[in-house]
Design a protein around this motif. Structure first.
Motif, PDB file in Angstrom:
ATOM      1  N   ASP A  98       1.961  14.272   9.226  1.00 10.11           N
ATOM      2  CA  ASP A  98       2.377  13.144  10.061  1.00 10.11           C
ATOM      3  C   ASP A  98       1.229  12.648  10.935  1.00 10.11           C
ATOM      4  OD1 ASP A  98       4.872  13.260   9.027  1.00 10.11           O
ATOM      5  OD2 ASP A  98       5.741  14.431  10.691  1.00 10.11           O
ATOM      6  N   GLU A  99       0.435  13.589  11.408  1.00 10.56           N
ATOM      7  CA  GLU A  99      -0.658  13.211  12.315  1.00 10.56           C
ATOM      8  C   GLU A  99      -1.712  12.398  11.579  1.00 10.56           C
ATOM      9  OE1 GLU A  99       0.524  16.369  12.081  1.00 10.56           O
ATOM     10  OE2 GLU A  99       1.723  16.189  13.895  1.00 10.56           O
ATOM     11  N   ILE A 156       3.030  -1.178   4.232  1.00 13.64           N
ATOM     12  CA  ILE A 156       2.652   0.219   3.951  1.00 13.64           C
ATOM     13  C   ILE A 156       3.907   1.052   3.675  1.00 13.64           C
ATOM     14  CG2 ILE A 156       1.663   2.319   4.963  1.00 13.64           C
ATOM     15  CD1 ILE A 156      -0.269   0.387   6.448  1.00 13.64           C
ATOM     16  N   TYR A 157       3.862   1.749   2.528  1.00 17.10           N
ATOM     17  CA  TYR A 157       4.950   2.674   2.199  1.00 17.10           C
ATOM     18  C   TYR A 157       4.375   4.075   2.214  1.00 17.10           C
ATOM     19  CZ  TYR A 157       7.482  -1.479   0.715  1.00 17.10           C
ATOM     20  OH  TYR A 157       8.084  -2.699   0.702  1.00 17.10           O
ATOM     21  N   CYS A 209      -2.386   4.897  10.218  1.00 13.01           N
ATOM     22  CA  CYS A 209      -1.691   3.681  10.649  1.00 13.01           C
ATOM     23  C   CYS A 209      -2.422   3.005  11.816  1.00 13.01           C
ATOM     24  CB  CYS A 209      -0.262   3.996  11.084  1.00 13.01           C
ATOM     25  SG  CYS A 209       0.765   4.452   9.685  1.00 13.01           S
ATOM     26  N   ARG A 210      -2.940   3.861  12.670  1.00 10.00           N
ATOM     27  CA  ARG A 210      -3.639   3.356  13.842  1.00 10.00           C
ATOM     28  C   ARG A 210      -4.840   2.509  13.403  1.00 10.00           C
ATOM     29  NH1 ARG A 210      -4.309   5.036  19.351  1.00 10.00           N
ATOM     30  NH2 ARG A 210      -6.483   4.700  19.972  1.00 10.00           N
ATOM     31  N   ILE A 211      -5.584   3.035  12.412  1.00  9.08           N
ATOM     32  CA  ILE A 211      -6.774   2.314  11.926  1.00  9.08           C
ATOM     33  C   ILE A 211      -6.341   1.001  11.272  1.00  9.08           C
ATOM     34  CG2 ILE A 211      -8.631   2.388  10.205  1.00  9.08           C
ATOM     35  CD1 ILE A 211      -8.619   5.532  10.862  1.00  9.08           C
ATOM     36  N   ILE A 212      -5.245   1.067  10.468  1.00  9.90           N
ATOM     37  CA  ILE A 212      -4.741  -0.137   9.806  1.00  9.90           C
ATOM     38  C   ILE A 212      -4.363  -1.201  10.861  1.00  9.90           C
ATOM     39  CG2 ILE A 212      -2.818  -1.046   8.398  1.00  9.90           C
ATOM     40  CD1 ILE A 212      -4.761   0.586   6.717  1.00  9.90           C
ATOM     41  N   ARG A 213      -3.672  -0.669  11.887  1.00 11.99           N
ATOM     42  CA  ARG A 213      -3.248  -1.583  12.973  1.00 11.99           C
ATOM     43  C   ARG A 213      -4.438  -2.245  13.642  1.00 11.99           C
ATOM     44  NH1 ARG A 213       0.400   2.011  14.577  1.00 11.99           N
ATOM     45  NH2 ARG A 213      -0.772   2.708  16.387  1.00 11.99           N
ATOM     46  N   LEU A 260       0.874  -1.186   0.000  1.00 13.30           N
ATOM     47  CA  LEU A 260       0.000   0.000   0.000  1.00 13.30           C
ATOM     48  C   LEU A 260       0.909   1.234   0.000  1.00 13.30           C
ATOM     49  CD1 LEU A 260      -2.783  -0.664   2.587  1.00 13.30           C
ATOM     50  CD2 LEU A 260      -2.912   1.157   0.880  1.00 13.30           C
ATOM     51  N   LEU A 261       0.638   2.171  -0.934  1.00 10.53           N
ATOM     52  CA  LEU A 261       1.414   3.425  -0.899  1.00 10.53           C
ATOM     53  C   LEU A 261       0.513   4.549  -0.406  1.00 10.53           C
ATOM     54  CD1 LEU A 261       3.922   5.176  -1.529  1.00 10.53           C
ATOM     55  CD2 LEU A 261       3.008   5.449  -3.851  1.00 10.53           C
ATOM     56  N   VAL A 262       0.950   5.197   0.652  1.00  8.73           N
ATOM     57  CA  VAL A 262       0.187   6.345   1.175  1.00  8.73           C
ATOM     58  C   VAL A 262       0.987   7.611   0.861  1.00  8.73           C
ATOM     59  CG1 VAL A 262      -0.803   7.432   3.219  1.00  8.73           C
ATOM     60  CG2 VAL A 262      -0.732   4.939   3.029  1.00  8.73           C
TER      61      VAL A 262
END
Lengths: 90, 761
Positions: free
Chosen positions: A16-17, A35-36, A23-27, A9-11
């Motif tokens: 940063d926030e 994730i890149y 990332c938190r949701i993905i986790r 996945l490229l974001v």
């Protein structure tokens, strides 16, 4: 477990926030896709074209999904999208 | 065809003076011989009946014979060479004619007319040849003097003096025509004894139209012997065209019998006239009179004609210099206007502001400025009603943007009523579509004109009972009092008016340009503002999202560690970020309203309101509201989505700000009669409909009535009455205004409010 570790996945996100929240949701969702992250449009195009600091093909794999923020500093998301669409290799 | 002593073309008298065909008299003056030649063989096909006097040969002996018989082959060869050239450069031809007794030295003057050659022969008077150098000597002195003249008056004086010196006429006058064709003597040089004619006026009928035309074509005319016996042509008609020969350019052409009578009445025995032409129009004549017969050689005539041409060139320049100071003054007035007009809303105000300048610009005593909806008058003018009538008449008269007369009553009889203020009129059309006119008026000035004899030709009853006008018998001073006339408008005044028009148009165009530029600038700054609002709110939302997210993360991750108070504070933080987002969204929505094109369509408001109520019912759930629509609402043209939002905002406010047990709302519209009494509707467009939304809610204190439409202005604490961002009425106002409508409120604190709005019908 969800997703596929072989589909990166490229974001493209400058905040940063917002990236942290993502990332938190993905986790939390236990998504396993690697994730890149690119921080702006130039960076994203370098990543996709494997130029600049992304010449190493192993570290810049073809993403299965790109999450593109439209409002980016410098080259913005719309321009990135236009460039991706007119590039036959991508 | 009658021969013999017929000298007068039939049926010519002064009643048909303007129609007399003076260019085809069929007669010549006897001081020369006229031959009509057929090309190329130069055969004599028509000849004047005085050949015997010159050549001792009768016309019949010459007709249908080659010209060679008279001139010999050598001269014919020379003549043939000249025929392809411009005759002005050739004439006069120095010829020698063989007669039975001797060789005659003659001046030949040749020209073409009606497809034939006309050769006119006059006996050479002097033995010595007048060559180019003598011509140069004749004209050099006079030309230099004319060029040094400082004014038109001086120039005129010089030319009459020089022409008289050159020719020896008893009297030489400069006769100048005015715009109506009447003339006046402006310079004169004469023998001591005869009565001066200087300053006398002559009516336009003295020079009929076709004579004026011939003077323009043929710059010099000599009548050496006024009471000559005219000589007819043999045959009378041009054998090629079978019409009378056109003698327009003939120097020998016979004079109209009426003109002969005129000269006789004046006591003139010989005359010469030199035409002065400016802009291809006959400007004036140098008229020379002699009390006895007088002949001039072709060379002297040419020198006179040359001086006339120099004069024609000089006078244009001198005339331009006339009134130089006056024209400078007009220019300075004009430049003052150009400064004042742009500072006023419309140019009429600008012009009227400097009333004295407006009058001085053309030396008028009254002025009227008209446009579609106003008539402004200053100074001495006819009444407004008289001017309105005059304007109607004027619209059919005005051409080339300007119209002027110094005798309005003559062409517009109603003007006699106001001759004291407006005998002279100068009208300028600025814009026909806007009916913008400027009318300047001049009062009647009673003048005395000195005529050379009574200018009104007396009518005589001829023996056969027909009316006959004859030239006046006396040229004694005849004074006339002229009424219903103002001072004439000078060309420079008319020019000043025309220049004012172009200045006004220039200013109006410049203003339009400026407006267009400001509009573009406004559009740019508007769209910049919209872009700014969008970017700003996007950028504001980003950190806000961070705060919101991180607060949520804290609650999710650390709820167990924090006590109840800590949790509550975090929840407040989340709620505040939510509220901030709402505010930003409202701002964004508001900024977009100005950018979106209205999509106007016919809209049934009954359906629209029913829709609004349905949506509100879902969100309000159990709240009981009595919504009353006393009579069906009209169909209007509007942007459905936006008007839906207006009513949605008004109705939800009506419900929210209501603490009564029985909430009531009434939606209706005013009749035209009731609406017209509403003070807010003074300038309401004809078709607009006034709607109202009335509630029995909490009402608004009078001091707040003005501020409630301001963005984010709230009258209550955020949690009271269900909260809200405070943008609803601002948005409603913006939408109504974009529909060219108005919104306002009437309210009694504690009892309820009524919101009114107008929308296009």
């Amino acid at each position: 477990m969800a997703g596929n570790p072989a589909h990166p996945l490229l974001v493209v996100e400058d905040s940063d926030e917002d990236f942290e929240a993502f990332c938190r949701i993905i986790r939390k969702s236990d998504i396993v896709n690697p994730i890149y992250r690119c921080i702006d449009g130039e960076d994203a195009l370098d990543f996709l074209h494997r130029t600049g600091k992304h010449t190493d093909a192993a570290r810049a794999p073809r993403p299965a999904i790109i999450l593109l923020d439209l409002n980016l500093p410098g080259t913005d998301g719309r321009e990135v999208l236009a460039e991706i669409k007119q590039d036959g290799n991508l | 065809m009658s021969q013999g002593n017929v000298v007068t073309p039939p049926n010519v008298d002064l009643t048909n003076c303007d129609r007399e065909p003076i260019h085809i008299p069929g007669l010549i003056q006897p001081h020369g011989l006229l031959l009509v030649l057929k090309e190329p063989e130069l055969e004599i096909i028509q000849i004047s009946n005085n050949s015997f006097e010159f050549l001792k040969l009768h016309p019949q002996q010459l007709l249908n014979k080659p010209l060679e018989g008279l001139l010999g082959s050598e001269q014919i060869d020379d003549l043939q060479k000249c025929l392809s050239q411009d005759f002005e450069g050739v004439n006069p031809l120095k010829l020698s004619v063989k007669t039975s007794q001797q060789d005659l030295a003659v001046d030949g003057i040749i020209h073409r007319s009606d497809g034939v050659l006309i050769l006119e022969l006059e006996l050479t008077q002097l033995k010595q040849e007048v060559d180019f150098f003598s011509f140069y000597h004749l004209v050099r002195g006079p030309t230099a003097k004319m060029q040094n003249a400082s004014s038109l008056q001086e120039l005129s004086q010089i030319i009459v003096k020089e022409v008289r010196k050159l020719t020896g006429f008893d009297r030489v006058m400069l006769y100048r025509f005015n715009s109506e064709g009447a003339g006046a003597v402006i310079a004169e040089d004469k023998l001591e004894s005869p009565t001066p004619y200087l300053g006398l006026h002559y009516p336009a009928s003295d020079i009929p139209k076709q004579a004026n035309q011939l003077y323009t074509l043929n710059r010099l005319r000599l009548i050496p012997h006024v009471n000559y016996q005219p000589v007819e042509l043999v045959p009378l008609n041009n054998p090629v065209t079978h019409r009378p020969l056109d003698l327009s350019f003939s120097v020998l052409r016979s004079v109209s019998p009426i003109h002969i009578e005129y000269l006789n009445n004046m006591g003139v025995a010989a005359s010469m006239s030199i035409s002065l032409v400016k802009d291809k129009k006959l400007w004036g004549l140098i008229a020379c009179h002699h009390q006895s017969a007088k002949y001039l050689t072709y060379e002297v005539r040419t020198a006179c004609e040359f001086l006339g041409q120099v004069m024609s060139l000089e006078l244009a320049m001198k005339e331009d210099n006339e009134d130089l100071d006056y024209r400078m003054k007009l220019k300075s007035i004009q430049s003052q206007f150009v400064e004042v007009i742009p500072q006023t809303e419309n140019f009429i105000d600008g012009l009227v502001e400097s009333e004295s300048n407006l009058l001085d610009l053309v030396s008028a005593q009254g002025v009227a400025l008209s446009s579609v909806d106003q008539l402004v008058i200053r100074g001495k003018t006819p009444s407004e009603a008289e001017i309105q009538d005059l304007l109607v008449w004027l619209q059919t008269k005005i051409q080339q943007n300007v119209f002027s007369t110094d005798s309005l009553a003559k062409i517009y009889p109603a003007a006699e009523q106001f001759k004291d203020v407006a005998s002279g009129l100068l009208a300028l059309s600025i814009s026909k579509t806007h009916k913008n006119y400027i009318l300047w008026f001049r009062p009647e000035v009673i003048q005395t004109v000195n005529w050379g004899g009574n200018p009104h030709k007396p009518v005589e009853v001829a023996p056969d009972g027909s009316l006959h006008l004859s030239p006046r018998k006396s040229f004694e001073l005849w004074q006339e009092t002229v009424r219903l006339k103002s001072l004439p408008w000078k060309q420079c005044e008319i020019d000043a008016a025309l220049e004012l028009k172009s200045a006004i148009i220039g200013i109006v165009l410049r203003k339009a340009d400026e407006l267009a530029r400001i509009n573009i600038e406004l559009e740019r700054s508007n769209s910049e503002l919209d872009a700014f609002a969008y970017i700003a709110s996007h950028d504001l939302k980003e950190p806000l999202r961070g705060i919101h997210n991180y607060s949520s993360f804290l609650i999710e991750d650390y709820a167990g560690i924090l006590n109840e108070e800590g949790n509550s504070k975090l929840q407040t933080l989340v709620r505040l970020t939510q509220r901030m987002e709402d505010l930003i969204d409202s701002l964004l929505h508001f900024s977009r309203l100005g950018r979106v094109e209205l999509s106007m369509q016919r809209t049934n408001l009954n359906e629209l309101i029913r829709n609004v109520i349905d949506v509100l019912n879902i969100s309000l759930k159990e709240t009981a509201v009595d919504i009353n629509i006393p009579r069906p609402l009209p169909v209007i043209r509007c942007d459905r989505v936006q008007v839906n939002e207006v009513f949605s905002n008004l109705l939800s406010n009506a419900i929210k700000y209501n603490d009564k047990a029985n909430k009531r709302i009434e939606i209706g519209w005013l009749d035209a009669g009731a609406a017209s009494e509403e003070p807010n509707l003074v300038d309401k467009p004809e078709q607009a409909v006034v709607f109202y939304v009335r509630d029995n809610g909490i009402g608004i204190r009078e001091k707040h009535l003005d501020t409630i439409f301001r963005i984010f202005k709230r009258l209550h604490a955020p949690h009271k009455y269900g909260g809200g961002t405070g943008a609803g009425l601002t948005i409603a106002k913006k939408i109504v205004e974009r529909h060219n409508g108005k919104i306002w409120v009437e309210s009694t604190y504690g009892e309820g409010s009524t919101f009114y709005l107008t929308l296009p019908g």
